[in-house]
Enzyme design. Structure first.
Site, PDB file in Angstrom:
ATOM      1  CD  GLN A 200      54.410 -17.796  61.127  1.00 49.70           C
ATOM      2  OE1 GLN A 200      53.904 -16.973  60.252  1.00 49.70           O
ATOM      3  NE2 GLN A 200      53.728 -18.851  61.666  1.00 49.70           N
ATOM      4  NE  ARG A 220      59.878 -16.669  57.914  1.00 49.53           N
ATOM      5  CZ  ARG A 220      61.118 -17.560  57.788  1.00 49.53           C
ATOM      6  NH1 ARG A 220      61.942 -17.363  58.748  1.00 49.53           N
ATOM      7  NH2 ARG A 220      61.274 -18.237  56.784  1.00 49.53           N
ATOM      8  CB  ALA A 241      49.634  -9.585  60.343  1.00 50.61           C
ATOM      9  CG  HIS A 242      51.019 -14.624  59.449  1.00 49.91           C
ATOM     10  ND1 HIS A 242      51.210 -15.621  60.211  1.00 49.91           N
ATOM     11  CD2 HIS A 242      49.942 -14.242  59.521  1.00 49.91           C
ATOM     12  CE1 HIS A 242      50.096 -15.959  60.744  1.00 49.91           C
ATOM     13  NE2 HIS A 242      49.385 -15.069  60.497  1.00 49.91           N
ATOM     14  CG  ASN A 243      50.293 -15.911  55.040  1.00 49.59           C
ATOM     15  OD1 ASN A 243      50.368 -16.109  56.286  1.00 49.59           O
ATOM     16  ND2 ASN A 243      51.205 -16.675  54.061  1.00 49.59           N
TER      17      ASN A 243
END
Length: 355
Positions: A200, A220, A241-243
């Site tokens: 990540q 991240r 969660a990511h993004n």
């Protein structure tokens, strides 16, 4: 320790209200209508609380002009348009605040970190290389702050929080105990029956006036950053969660789960235990009721629900059987039956008209 004491007139001025009654009445705290005593102030927010207000022993009441006229049992008031907002403002007046500054002896801080003189760093805090901690920020004991983290002014970081992943935090942000921000997102590439970890590389960007509850995880980004805009408020036990991107002033209640690369608009409300799949967009001003599952994008403002509401157990079992039976019948057959019923109704109506 002596409690905080304030005159009724002073408190009214703080909330831009009008004081009625004994202007020099000394008040020592806020309380509910039922528990309030003579040194307390309570608020009345609607007609349905009038009976409680009449019976209350509160020294003063926060009310609207209309409610005041219905409360002849009391003499001391703060009159405002929005009693609940006035109450919220006064909670900060009576709140016990951490006034400490400086760095406790057990903290470990890398020499390259920049810590404001007015900040407070608690016991056993660990701060890594090139970190920045702004003025009047409070970091409680046992917090771990990894390398290259930036924290703004007047923030509060509770005990056992972990900040990692190059996270950047704005001003007046509150993060409560045991939350992890900037941890590794759940990214894996399937190949030949195995999961291959994706490193990540993104970060987390948190705006101003954000509140994050206890035991939350905000991952991240994989490539782009995970973003929480100004004024976002998050309850306990929330997974982001990511993004993911969350617009300004959106609220997430406890146990919400937001899958990766989803964008949620501004001024949205997600009630408890809402689940949102990944890679979708939710418009501004959307409310999603508790325990709903959002499986596709929402392009228009409004209130949305899914799931099964609570029923008495026997009724629920019957409904579940009927729902299964409905699912077993092909949709084309149902449509044909409905068309046949409609034709019969029209035939009967025509017959009655001729008579």
């Amino acid at each position: 320790m002596n409690p905080k004491q304030f005159r009724l007139e002073y408190l009214a001025r703080l909330v831009q209200g009008e004081h009625v009654g004994q202007s020099d009445l000394i008040l020592e705290g806020l309380a509910s209508l039922d528990a309030a005593q003579a040194k307390h102030i309570a608020f009345v927010n609607a007609d349905k609380y009038l009976d409680q207000a009449r019976a209350s022993k509160a020294g003063a009441l926060i009310v609207t002009p209309t409610l005041k006229n219905q409360l002849d049992t009391h003499n001391n008031f703060i009159v405002v348009d929005n009693p609940y907002l006035a109450f919220a403002i006064l909670t900060h007046v009576f709140e016990k605040k951490n006034q400490h500054q400086g760095i406790e002896s057990t903290a470990q801080i890398h020499p390259s970190a920049m810590i404001a003189d007015s900040a407070y760093i608690g016991h056993y805090v660990v701060i890594g290389e090139h970190c920045v901690v702004g003025d009047h920020t409070i970091i409680q004991s046992h917090v771990k702050i990894d390398h290259d983290i930036e924290i703004g002014q007047h923030c509060f970081i509770d005990s056992h929080v972990t900040l990692t992943g190059d996270t950047k935090i704005g001003d007046r942000v509150r993060i409560h105990a045991n939350t992890v921000i900037g941890g590794e997102g759940f990214g894996f590439a399937p190949y030949q029956g195995k999961w291959h970890r994706i490193a990540q590389l993104g970060s987390v960007k948190i705006g101003n006036d954000v509140r994050i509850g206890s035991n939350c995880s905000i991952d991240r980004g994989a490539l782009d950053d995970t973003i929480l805009e100004d004024g976002v408020i998050i309850d306990n036990l929330v997974q982001i969660a990511h993004n993911v991107k969350i617009g300004a002033n959106t609220a997430l209640a406890a146990k919400c789960g937001i899958a990766g690369s989803t964008t949620i608009g501004k001024n949205c409300v997600l009630a408890g235990a809402v689940g949102v799949v990944g890679h979708i967009n939710i418009a501004d001003n959307v409310t999603i009721t508790g325990m709903s599952m959002v499986t596709k994008s929402i392009s228009e403002a409004g209130s949305y629900s899914s799931g099964t509401p609570m029923l008495e157990s026997l009724h629920w079992k019957r409904a579940a059987v009927r729902f299964k039976q409905l699912a077993d019948v092909p949709l084309t057959q149902l449509l044909k039956r409905l068309d046949h019923i409609q034709a019969q109704i029209e035939s009967l109506e025509s017959t009655f008209k001729r008579k």
